[in-house]
Write an enzyme that holds these catalytic residues in place. Structure first.
Site, short mmCIF file in Angstrom:
data_model
loop_
_atom_site.label_atom_id
_atom_site.label_comp_id
_atom_site.label_asym_id
_atom_site.label_seq_id
_atom_site.Cartn_x
_atom_site.Cartn_y
_atom_site.Cartn_z
CB CYS A 2 10.00 168.67 -54.68
SG CYS A 2 11.10 167.28 -54.43
CG ASN A 102 5.75 168.20 -55.39
OD1 ASN A 102 4.72 168.78 -55.04
ND2 ASN A 102 6.35 167.34 -54.62
#
Ligand code: AMP
Length: 475
Positions: A2, A102
């Site tokens: 991400c 992330n």
């Protein structure tokens, strides 16, 4: 997998966050979101789709404030549902709190269960919400973000780079092993914390440095502070960021990704030289490798495949049939460059083998005589539990198959994967400081059923004000 970003900017953050997410789009194409704090309340917008599809000027104009965070998502844990789109926004003790993450925790289930036993509800199926719950739990007790992040770090295991907006500040922290990237930059109107330095470049900012493993960075309109929360004798930077995931123009943990790929291309020629007419990249991920190969092999660099830039990454196709069709739509061979030629074809990695097999077939159909496949990573043999979307062992073509079997399966004339030693040398970090789980099956922290080289983590309490140039708060 991400992309995250947190920005403090005296001129407002909605546009800078939008540009930064645009620069990080390669890290996730499933959804995008922005949360902005205006000093009183959080404004947010998030939806499925690419950054350009999710936001427009009208929406960005509603996101007023000088502090905010953003996220692009490529799901690793948690279903592909609207409630899992980040950033997550909470109301906590009368204040807005936004968080984006992330990475991937490996002990989410135990933590969720212990919260649920205590009567806690979860709105999503993500590990990020568990991080938020741990932080809120400690904030409630001590009121200090530093303490809350420290408590959180003692409980969670896995990879995590996190940004948060809370009470007039943006916070960013990185797991004790520094598995996922996170860096700090200075922009014309403030500061930014982002997954990759390309997000800083997009704002005409300058990279200050990487956020250190186990470090918490606090940015408000007055200053930037660093709190070193943990210390470990070794790091475990994700090797796959350099191979495939990061943009080639990013500098990660002090290393320009393009340089790594170019050097690996050179090594691929040194390790497995071959007589051929041209060296061709699989675009775009093979390009920097092919440049390096051409430099030392003195073969002409020839583009023989053209990529349709308007298609997302094929990996997210749900079925094998969809993935195979997607490759054909994504790439088109240039017959004139291939007819009766022997080529060295370079790509970053082979995962399931679907892409290579289809591409080789296309290139052979376009008239190539020989296709010598060269790969910028060693064989991917094991799953990733720490944030990269990798299939299970049985789906990985190199798991349990030798190089010659993989070569036959993808129907190449010859195949060579770069050696692990050459890859590590190209990155320039010690082997001990890299996570090589997908290549070696040995992970930097304990994971059920897998080998681990686990490290002792020491918890510290050191906060300093960073000596960065001050910026105007009156603009
Ligand atoms: P395949 O061998 O068909 O499974 O796909 C390999 C190709 O997908 C490589 O050439 C990479 O460019 C790309 N790739 C590698 N790892 C990933 C990943 N985790 N997610 C998406 N694409 C990937």
């Amino acid at each position: 997998m991400c992309g995250i970003v947190g920005i403090v900017d005296v001129g407002g953050v909605s546009l800078p966050l939008y540009y930064a997410l645009y620069a990080l789009q390669h890290r996730g194409q499933e959804s995008a979101g922005i949360s902005v704090f205006d000093g009183d309340q959080l404004h947010k917008h998030k939806a499925q789709g690419l950054v350009a599809e999710v936001f427009d000027t009208k929406i960005l104009n509603t996101l007023t404030g000088k502090i905010g965070v953003g996220h692009v998502r490529y799901p690793t844990t948690g279903a592909n549902t609207p409630e899992n789109i980040q950033p997550f926004n909470f109301q906590f003790m009368g204040k807005g709190f936004a968080i984006a993450h992330n990475g991937n925790l490996v002990n989410t289930r135990e933590l969720r269960e212990s919260f649920e036993k205590a009567g806690h509800f979860f709105c999503t199926t993500t590990d990020t919400e568990v991080i938020a719950a741990l932080i809120a739990d400690e904030l409630r007790r001590s009121g200090s973000i530093e303490d809350a992040v420290r408590l959180c770090m003692t409980r969670i295991r896995g990879s995590y780079s996190v940004v948060m907006a809370y009470d007039g500040a943006v916070y960013g922290f990185r797991d004790p092993l520094g598995i996922k990237p996170l860096c700090l930059g200075k922009t014309p109107g403030g500061h930014i914390i982002a997954s990759e330095s390309v997000a800083i470049d997009a704002l005409s900012g300058s990279l200050v440095r990487d956020v250190r493993p186990g470090e918490l960075i606090t940015i408000d309109l007055e200053e930037v502070r660093s709190t070193q929360i943990t210390k470990v004798d070794r790091k475990a930077h994700c090797i796959f960021e350099y191979v495939y995931f990061a943009r080639a123009d990013s500098v990660i943990d002090g290393v320009l990704v393009y340089d790594v790929r170019r050097m690996i291309g050179q090594k691929l020629h040194e390790e497995a030289p071959v007589r051929a007419d041209a060296v061709c990249p699989v675009p775009d991920s093979g390009t920097a490798y092919a440049v390096g190969h051409a430099e030392v092999s003195e073969l002409p660099f020839v583009e023989s495949l053209i990529k349709n830039r308007y298609m997302g990454r094929t990996f997210i196709m749900p079925t094998q049939a969809a993935r195979e069709q997607a490759v054909r739509i994504k790439m088109n061979p240039i017959r004139k460059h291939l007819q009766d030629r022997s080529i060295v074809l370079i790509d970053d990695s082979i995962v399931r083998g679907t892409t290579s097999r289809r591409i080789i077939q296309m290139i052979r159909d376009a008239g190539a005589r020989e296709i010598h496949m060269r790969i910028g990573s060693p064989p991917i043999q094991a799953p990733c539990y720490l944030g990269v979307d990798m299939p299970t062992r049985t789906e990985l073509i190199a798991s349990g198959q030798e190089e010659d079997q993989v070569c036959a399966s993808i129907t190449a004339t010859s195949l060579h994967y770069v050696s692990l030693e050459a890859l590590v040398a190209a990155i320039g970090h010690d082997f001990e400081n890299l996570c090589t789980g997908c290549l070696t099956g040995c992970y930097p922290l304990p994971i059920d059923g897998e080998d681990a080289r686990s490290r002792d983590i020491e918890f510290l309490d050191v906060t300093v004000q960073l000596n960065l140039d001050t910026f105007s708060t009156t603009k």
